[in-house]
Motif scaffolding. Sequence first.
Motif, mmCIF file in Angstrom:
data_model
loop_
_atom_site.group_PDB
_atom_site.id
_atom_site.type_symbol
_atom_site.label_atom_id
_atom_site.label_comp_id
_atom_site.label_asym_id
_atom_site.label_seq_id
_atom_site.Cartn_x
_atom_site.Cartn_y
_atom_site.Cartn_z
ATOM 1 N N SER A 1 0.835 -1.203 0.000
ATOM 2 C CA SER A 1 0.000 0.000 0.000
ATOM 3 C C SER A 1 0.868 1.251 0.000
ATOM 4 O O SER A 1 0.578 2.228 -0.694
ATOM 5 C CB SER A 1 -0.927 -0.021 1.213
ATOM 6 O OG SER A 1 -1.606 -1.259 1.303
ATOM 7 N N GLU A 2 1.938 1.193 0.777
ATOM 8 C CA GLU A 2 2.871 2.316 0.832
ATOM 9 C C GLU A 2 3.575 2.497 -0.513
ATOM 10 O O GLU A 2 3.869 3.622 -0.933
ATOM 11 C CB GLU A 2 3.892 2.082 1.959
ATOM 12 C CG GLU A 2 4.892 3.197 2.148
ATOM 13 C CD GLU A 2 4.255 4.540 2.435
ATOM 14 O OE1 GLU A 2 3.187 4.574 3.085
ATOM 15 O OE2 GLU A 2 4.807 5.568 1.971
ATOM 16 N N SER B 1 -2.895 9.550 -1.362
ATOM 17 C CA SER B 1 -1.447 9.666 -1.223
ATOM 18 C C SER B 1 -0.987 11.115 -1.143
ATOM 19 O O SER B 1 0.026 11.420 -0.534
ATOM 20 C CB SER B 1 -0.743 8.949 -2.379
ATOM 21 O OG SER B 1 -0.980 9.648 -3.582
ATOM 22 N N SER B 2 -1.740 12.004 -1.791
ATOM 23 C CA SER B 2 -1.326 13.395 -1.791
ATOM 24 C C SER B 2 -2.514 14.288 -2.154
ATOM 25 O O SER B 2 -3.394 13.864 -2.899
ATOM 26 C CB SER B 2 -0.170 13.563 -2.782
ATOM 27 O OG SER B 2 -0.230 14.797 -3.428
ATOM 28 N N THR C 1 2.774 7.067 -6.431
ATOM 29 C CA THR C 1 1.744 8.012 -6.861
ATOM 30 C C THR C 1 2.132 9.442 -6.510
ATOM 31 O O THR C 1 1.932 10.362 -7.310
ATOM 32 C CB THR C 1 0.379 7.681 -6.226
ATOM 33 O OG1 THR C 1 -0.013 6.366 -6.601
ATOM 34 C CG2 THR C 1 -0.694 8.667 -6.678
ATOM 35 N N GLY C 2 2.694 9.608 -5.312
ATOM 36 C CA GLY C 2 3.131 10.938 -4.883
ATOM 37 C C GLY C 2 4.133 11.533 -5.863
ATOM 38 O O GLY C 2 4.032 12.704 -6.251
ATOM 39 N N GLU C 3 5.063 10.715 -6.284
ATOM 40 C CA GLU C 3 6.096 11.146 -7.228
ATOM 41 C C GLU C 3 5.481 11.481 -8.593
ATOM 42 O O GLU C 3 5.799 12.501 -9.207
ATOM 43 C CB GLU C 3 7.135 10.026 -7.369
ATOM 44 C CG GLU C 3 8.312 10.347 -8.259
ATOM 45 C CD GLU C 3 9.382 11.187 -7.575
ATOM 46 O OE1 GLU C 3 9.149 11.638 -6.435
ATOM 47 O OE2 GLU C 3 10.435 11.406 -8.186
ATOM 48 N N ALA C 4 4.569 10.625 -9.053
ATOM 49 C CA ALA C 4 3.900 10.841 -10.344
ATOM 50 C C ALA C 4 3.048 12.100 -10.296
ATOM 51 O O ALA C 4 3.010 12.894 -11.246
ATOM 52 C CB ALA C 4 3.047 9.629 -10.693
#
Lengths: 126, 121
Positions: A42-43, B35-36, A49-52
């Motif tokens: 999950s992490e 996530s963000s 996703t955060g990076e994308a």
Amino acid sequence: MDMDEHVKLVPIANVGRIMKQILPPTAKISKEAKETIQECASEFISFVTGEASDKCHKENRRTVNGDDVCWAFSSLGFDNYAEAMLRYLYKLREFERQRANQTKGSNDEDTDEAASESENQEITTT
Amino acid sequence: MRQAGAYSGILSGGISKTGPHSLPLARIKKIMKKSSDDVKMISGEAPIIFSKACELFIEKLTKRAWIITMQGKRRTLHKEDVASAVIATDVFDFLVNLVTESNVADNKCEVNEDSQVIVET
């Protein structure tokens, strides 16, 4: 195990199934090990996703697409996933293209999940 | 509506035995959204990519943890083995805090590219 209701996890049954498939038939898996890998997976999604999403934000794009995810894999050091997933992505788009061509002339309602190269097809998430 | 089996033959090439996708797309989408704050819209293909990538990720982490289990001459994979595998693998650095919050891996292990485990003393 959802300790924090804000944290979403991939289902543990799916995690267990994938683990079982890769281990020898006589291997045993502790419940805590499954839960740990569930959290890690999950992490992994969150992290990539955060990076994308950062990239999209910087480029003033609203939609995180498959290319962004593959780019993020590469950016974060998951090079082998980047290559494999790009191939997978192209196969997926090809499949969707063929399916779209087959249903042309009939109902197009079914295409809400269809991958598309055009920027116009943005999928709203709720 | 997604057709069952629509993807399994064409895309997975028979590798996946768990149906069209090994992880549910709706759940993946939820995780992505959380996530963000920047995440506004997600294309339909992104969760599909993650379903596959996650499967590979789980396989890799499981395999590496299992090596450590075997090194300890055990047949049950424990959470400490997962923690050790995370610590031993550079690309899993982002998980170190997650696996060592409540539990510290007892042994410092390195798993090299030939999948051999070298235990540091």
